[in-house]
Design a protein around this motif. Structure first.
Motif, mmCIF file in Angstrom:
data_model
loop_
_atom_site.group_PDB
_atom_site.id
_atom_site.type_symbol
_atom_site.label_atom_id
_atom_site.label_comp_id
_atom_site.label_asym_id
_atom_site.label_seq_id
_atom_site.Cartn_x
_atom_site.Cartn_y
_atom_site.Cartn_z
ATOM 1 N N GLY A 39 0.819 -1.199 0.000
ATOM 2 C CA GLY A 39 0.000 0.000 0.000
ATOM 3 C C GLY A 39 0.854 1.250 0.000
ATOM 4 O O GLY A 39 2.089 1.202 0.017
ATOM 5 N N ILE A 40 0.166 2.380 -0.008
ATOM 6 C CA ILE A 40 0.858 3.656 0.028
ATOM 7 C C ILE A 40 1.316 3.923 1.457
ATOM 8 O O ILE A 40 0.559 3.753 2.404
ATOM 9 N N SER A 41 2.574 4.335 1.638
ATOM 10 C CA SER A 41 3.122 4.557 2.969
ATOM 11 C C SER A 41 4.006 5.783 2.963
ATOM 12 O O SER A 41 4.668 6.092 1.971
ATOM 13 N N PRO A 114 -3.170 -5.629 -0.177
ATOM 14 C CA PRO A 114 -3.566 -4.233 -0.023
ATOM 15 C C PRO A 114 -4.723 -3.938 -0.969
ATOM 16 O O PRO A 114 -4.911 -4.635 -1.963
ATOM 17 N N ARG A 116 -5.213 -1.859 -3.217
ATOM 18 C CA ARG A 116 -4.892 -1.559 -4.605
ATOM 19 C C ARG A 116 -4.636 -2.832 -5.422
ATOM 20 O O ARG A 116 -4.601 -2.789 -6.646
ATOM 21 N N SER A 153 -7.331 4.197 7.206
ATOM 22 C CA SER A 153 -7.373 4.277 5.749
ATOM 23 C C SER A 153 -7.321 2.878 5.165
ATOM 24 O O SER A 153 -6.954 1.909 5.848
ATOM 25 N N SER A 155 -5.192 2.137 2.909
ATOM 26 C CA SER A 155 -3.761 1.887 2.714
ATOM 27 C C SER A 155 -3.115 1.286 3.953
ATOM 28 O O SER A 155 -2.109 0.574 3.842
ATOM 29 N N ASN A 156 -3.653 1.574 5.126
ATOM 30 C CA ASN A 156 -3.085 1.059 6.372
ATOM 31 C C ASN A 156 -3.757 -0.231 6.813
ATOM 32 O O ASN A 156 -3.686 -0.613 7.981
ATOM 33 N N GLU A 202 -8.387 8.134 -1.323
ATOM 34 C CA GLU A 202 -7.790 6.956 -1.961
ATOM 35 C C GLU A 202 -8.586 6.531 -3.194
ATOM 36 O O GLU A 202 -8.013 6.174 -4.229
#
Length: 428
Positions: A39-41, A114, A116, A153, A155-156, A202
């Protein structure tokens, strides 16, 4: 290996010493890296091979790494779905003796993805809703134990398939705090607002990249977490008042909570003056009602909805074999040995990483039901298993360790592009 390297771990693996800690994480060689979607971090995160499994390594500060490590361990002890913390590594130095960032090491959660990576070409409304519903349930569980997340989120969060739904696991606890006395309404509302805004952002990011279904409204989906959270919170913690002549509603409330996957450890019941009204309120609720029952009966440790589905099949087996009045545990062990385990053993070795065994069994039951409806006959499970393996499972991507980049187009057979069981049913 620099002499100053410091590893803090409850279960230290000597193989940790073999990883190239003297290199910045972004410079690690390909042979040490596992290619998995992430994911995005805000921090640099890489995956690496360690002793036959995969670990996630996040560069951060020493204080934040230690704090998150301890928080994840605490959440694990409280049976909250989260990643497994392995170690904190500090005092890293490069070959010239210059300091490198400390890292937090966690174990990669098998069969998890994740958000995505849970779509192939576009994210459809039904899949997006199920992701948000899973995250709402996780947030409710966290708030019940007094955990303030602070950065809710998609992402988390990691998601695992759970019998047509998804189960959500907390990944990033960096901003989280635990309040033994419980959260205030303001703290809960703030977490909920953070979730709503983050999810909208997101999904809008996916929309900008052409990755959302045309019928999906990012803001409507993000608002859905608020509605889902409130209904769950009210059902799990809210009081209920009714006439004393409607005492059946006490059992009804308990059954509704069980259907949601929660057990009641204590139930407060108060009667009004004159005995005309009864007020009930669950005092302590605990998730995992069906999974704990299945674990007790069979030793199978699966997700909650998977457990519910397997227990339904167990009940059907007891009915078919005239064992409704016999010992439940004996019938459960017989079902596991004669029904569940033969199915798992029948999956070809090269396909066993596609889905978890319990998810395979759930999809097989769905596949068998649909085939029976189509052909107007009771399709034997052995016949259904053969067609399920060849027509469905063989065309899925491997979810034990997905290696395809989630943000690039992937050319796969049509069945592998399907996000949910409703879609693959129509293709079988």
């Amino acid at each position: 290996m620099p002499d100053s390297l410091n590893i803090t771990s409850a279960t230290a693996d000597p193989a940790l010493l073999d990883l190239p800690w003297s290199l910045p994480l972004e410079e690690w060689p390909d042979e040490a890296i596992a290619t998995l979607p992430k994911g995005i971090s805000r921090h640099l995160v890489r995956f690496a091979h360690l002793s036959g499994f995969v670990i996630a390594i996040k560069e951060t500060s020493g204080e934040m790494a230690r704090g998150e490590y301890e928080m994840l361990r605490t959440l694990q002890r409280m049976d909250i779905p989260c990643v497994d913390p392995l170690a904190v590594i500090t005092n890293r130095q490069d070959a010239d003796g210059s300091p490198l960032n400390p890292v937090l090491v966690t174990r990669h959660l098998k069969f998890s993805l994740p958000y995505r990576a849970l779509y192939s070409q576009t994210l459809r409304p039904d899949t997006a809703k199920r992701l948000v519903d899973a995250l709402a349930l996780l947030l409710v569980r966290l708030h019940i134990i007094g955990f303030y997340w602070g950065d809710v989120s998609l992402s988390n969060t990691l998601f695992r398939r759970d019998a047509g739904a998804f189960a959500a696991y907390l990944v990033d606890a960096e901003t989280g705090k635990l309040y033994p006395g419980g959260l205030s309404n303001g703290q809960r509302e703030n977490d909920l607002e953070v979730a709503r805004v983050n999810i909208a952002g997101e999904l809008l990011d996916l929309e900008a990249g052409g990755r959302l279904d045309d019928n999906l409204d990012a803001v409507d989906v993000s608002n859905g977490i608020v509605a889902k959270y409130r209904s769950l919170w009210t059902e799990l913690t809210g009081s209920e008042t009714f006439s004393s002549s409607e005492r059946w509603r006490i059992n009804d409330r308990v059954e509704r909570l069980n259907d949601l996957g929660f057990d009641i450890e204590e139930l407060a019941i108060k009667t009004a003056e004159g005995g005309t009204q009864v007020k009930i309120q669950p005092k302590v609720v605990d998730a995992g009602h069906h999974s704990r029952r299945l674990l007790r009966l069979t030793g199978l440790d699966v997700e909650e909805n998977q457990a519910r589905r397997l227990l339904n099949d167990l009940d059907a087996y007891r009915m078919r074999t005239d064992q409704l009045d016999s010992d439940e545990e004996m019938a459960a062990h017989e079902w596991a040995a004669r029904v569940f385990e033969p199915v798992v053993r029948s999956i070809p070795r090269d396909l066993r990483g596609r889905l978890e065994p319990a998810e395979v069994f759930h999809q097989l039951l769905e596949h068998r039901w649909y085939r029976s409806q189509q052909e107007d006959r009771d399709v034997p499970i052995a016949e259904a298993l053969t067609s399920y393996i060849n027509e469905v499972l063989r065309h899925r991507r491997d979810e034990q360790m997905v290696i395809e980049p989630p943000t690039e187009s992937i050319t796969l057979p049509e069945a592998a592009l399907l996000d949910d069981e409703d879609d693959w049913r129509t293709k079988v």
